[in-house]
Design a protein around this motif. Structure first.
Motif, short mmCIF file in Angstrom:
data_model
loop_
_atom_site.label_atom_id
_atom_site.label_comp_id
_atom_site.label_asym_id
_atom_site.label_seq_id
_atom_site.Cartn_x
_atom_site.Cartn_y
_atom_site.Cartn_z
N ASP A 20 -29.03 4.96 8.20
CA ASP A 20 -30.47 5.15 8.00
C ASP A 20 -30.75 5.78 6.64
OD1 ASP A 20 -30.98 4.06 10.47
OD2 ASP A 20 -31.31 5.99 11.48
N ALA A 21 -29.91 6.75 6.24
CA ALA A 21 -30.10 7.39 4.94
C ALA A 21 -29.86 6.41 3.80
CB ALA A 21 -29.15 8.59 4.81
N ASP B 51 -30.18 3.11 4.03
CA ASP B 51 -31.27 2.15 4.08
C ASP B 51 -32.54 2.73 3.46
OD1 ASP B 51 -29.60 0.36 5.32
OD2 ASP B 51 -30.38 0.73 7.34
N GLY B 52 -32.76 4.03 3.65
CA GLY B 52 -33.93 4.67 3.05
C GLY B 52 -33.87 4.60 1.53
N SER B 53 -32.71 4.84 0.96
CA SER B 53 -32.57 4.74 -0.49
C SER B 53 -32.76 3.32 -0.97
CB SER B 53 -31.19 5.26 -0.92
OG SER B 53 -31.16 6.66 -0.93
N LEU B 54 -32.24 2.37 -0.22
CA LEU B 54 -32.38 0.97 -0.62
C LEU B 54 -33.84 0.53 -0.53
CD1 LEU B 54 -29.22 -0.52 1.13
CD2 LEU B 54 -29.53 -0.02 -1.31
N ARG B 55 -34.57 1.04 0.46
CA ARG B 55 -36.00 0.72 0.53
C ARG B 55 -36.72 1.27 -0.69
NH1 ARG B 55 -35.32 1.91 6.00
NH2 ARG B 55 -36.07 4.04 5.70
N ARG B 56 -36.33 2.46 -1.12
CA ARG B 56 -36.96 3.04 -2.31
C ARG B 56 -36.67 2.20 -3.55
NH1 ARG B 56 -37.75 6.80 -6.44
NH2 ARG B 56 -35.74 6.54 -7.45
N ASP C 295 -28.18 21.48 9.07
CA ASP C 295 -27.94 20.96 7.72
C ASP C 295 -27.62 19.48 7.71
OD1 ASP C 295 -28.25 23.55 6.68
OD2 ASP C 295 -26.13 24.01 7.04
N THR C 296 -27.78 18.81 8.84
CA THR C 296 -27.31 17.42 8.90
C THR C 296 -28.11 16.48 8.00
OG1 THR C 296 -28.62 17.14 10.92
CG2 THR C 296 -26.25 17.56 11.17
N ASP C 297 -29.38 16.73 7.79
CA ASP C 297 -30.17 15.86 6.91
C ASP C 297 -29.56 15.85 5.50
OD1 ASP C 297 -31.87 15.13 8.91
OD2 ASP C 297 -33.51 16.47 8.30
N ALA C 298 -29.17 17.03 5.04
CA ALA C 298 -28.54 17.12 3.72
C ALA C 298 -27.20 16.40 3.72
CB ALA C 298 -28.36 18.58 3.32
N VAL C 299 -26.46 16.54 4.81
CA VAL C 299 -25.16 15.87 4.91
C VAL C 299 -25.32 14.36 4.83
CG1 VAL C 299 -23.18 15.43 6.42
CG2 VAL C 299 -24.12 17.73 6.24
N TYR C 300 -26.30 13.82 5.53
CA TYR C 300 -26.50 12.37 5.52
C TYR C 300 -26.94 11.90 4.13
CZ TYR C 300 -26.43 13.10 10.57
OH TYR C 300 -26.06 13.48 11.85
N ALA C 301 -27.74 12.69 3.45
CA ALA C 301 -28.17 12.33 2.10
C ALA C 301 -26.97 12.30 1.14
CB ALA C 301 -29.22 13.31 1.59
N PHE D 295 -22.52 9.04 -1.78
CA PHE D 295 -21.17 8.57 -2.06
C PHE D 295 -21.00 7.08 -1.78
CE2 PHE D 295 -20.06 13.05 -2.33
CZ PHE D 295 -19.14 13.02 -3.37
N GLU D 296 -21.75 6.55 -0.82
CA GLU D 296 -21.70 5.11 -0.59
C GLU D 296 -22.36 4.36 -1.74
OE1 GLU D 296 -20.74 1.52 1.31
OE2 GLU D 296 -19.99 3.57 1.54
#
Length: 351
Positions: free
Chosen positions: A12-13, A15-20, A67-73, A78-79
């Motif tokens: 989801d994180a 995909d959010g960047s790709l949408r941006r 802190d998981t939101d930061a971890v996912y970001a 890195f991907e």
């Protein structure tokens, strides 16, 4: 390595960047809008090893769920970094296909031809689009870390890891290309250094350390993770080199013996050069590009030179060093299962 819910959150994180990226590209229109779509396709699929390592390391060190939101970001960063390197690597290697379909450069070469460009023009547009796609992904990776909700010292540490990942990987890639184009073979040490630098830091050390840093691990623990992550990364790349020469088409994701067809100067070839039968290996490699029969002859020559066995021994020794290191009392106990599990998975890939 990570539970399905974590993988979903990482996806989801990303995909959010790709949408941006697509949204910004659509605002500017024209071919740039199509580039945003191509970036999305380039980033889809794959094992997503690097973001999984960030999340797994964070979990191993007891990171807080707050802190998981930061971890996912950071995992997503890195991907995107990995995809940027892959897209740029395809330009360097003049590849237009990945996973059996046109890559970014291939898509835009086709676009140029449809619009009446000649072959040279299509190459120019394809390479330009791929370079720019990689640039966008590098920028987005940095942006994700810059905007992550973490304390300033943690952000500085994350940028330090990203800095090392980019610089060391770029140095390795340049050395690899230089080794390939010069008529004389580079020394084995130089080839092994390039192999390490291309992959080990950005694929293993940096993601593992990023997850530990986000979880509040001590500097000593992060340093230990950095060292063993580097060894894991080297072993991973050496196994990839063996797959490129001896693996099945399914393992390699392309025709069997692809590295031999392309005359890549890998550690396997460096080891063969030290054998008494190098002249036979060299002759076989010179014609490996001609087809499957020639590839099999090159494989036999490498086998009989002892290079394959030597490479396997080197992989075993590297993984053995990792396993010994994590049993040392100074190594963080909480990270032992993760590192040992990674060593096992790398070993399982050996063809």
């Amino acid at each position: 390595m990570i539970p399905p819910s974590t993988r979903t959150a990482i996806d989801d994180a990303i995909d959010g960047s790709l949408r941006r990226i697509r949204g910004r590209a659509n605002e500017l229109g024209g071919g740039f809008s199509d580039l945003g779509d191509a970036v999305t396709r380039a980033t889809s699929g794959g094992k997503r090893l690097r973001p999984a390592l960030v999340a797994a390391s964070f979990s191993a060190f007891g990171g807080s769920e707050d802190d998981t939101d930061a971890v996912y970001a950071v995992a997503a960063a890195f991907e995107l970094l990995h995809t940027a390197f892959v897209v740029h690597d395809d330009v360097i290697d003049h590849d237009t296909v990945r996973r059996g379909i046109p890559n970014v450069g291939g898509e835009f070469r086709d676009r140029a031809r449809r619009r009446g460009a000649d072959e040279q023009g299509s190459v120019v547009l394809g390479d330009a689009a791929a370079i720019l796609a990689g640039d966008l992904l590098l920028h987005e990776a940095s942006r994700l870390i810059a905007l992550a909700d973490v304390p300033a010292p943690v952000r500085a540490g994350l940028f330090g890891l990203l800095d090392d990942a980019i610089y060391v990987s770029a140095a390795g890639e340049l050395a690899d290309v230089e080794n390939a184009v010069t008529p004389d073979y580079a020394e084995a040490e130089a080839i092994f250094d390039a192999t390490f630098n291309k992959t080990a830091v950005y694929s293993f050390s940096a993601p593992l350390c990023a997850g530990a840093l986000l979880a509040g691990a001590t500097p000593d623990a992060i340093a230990a993770l950095d060292a063993e992550g580097g060894r894991l990364g080297l072993a991973f790349q050496l196994v990839d080199d063996m797959i490129g020469a001896f693996g099945s088409a399914a393992q390699a994701g392309r025709d069997e013996g692809g590295d031999l067809r392309e005359s890549k100067r890998t550690p396997l070839i460096a080891l063969a050069r030290e054998s008494t039968t190098w002249s036979r290996v060299n002759d076989a490699l010179a014609v490996a590009h001609t087809g499957p029969i020639a590839v099999r002859e090159a494989q036999r020559a490498l086998e009989e030179s002892g290079a394959r066995a030597s490479l396997r021994s080197l992989i075993d020794d590297t993984l053995g060093s990792v396993r010994s290191a994590v049993e040392d009392p100074s190594f963080p106990t909480c990270a032992r299962p993760l590192i040992l599990g990674l060593a096992d998975r790398i070993e399982e890939r050996i063809p």
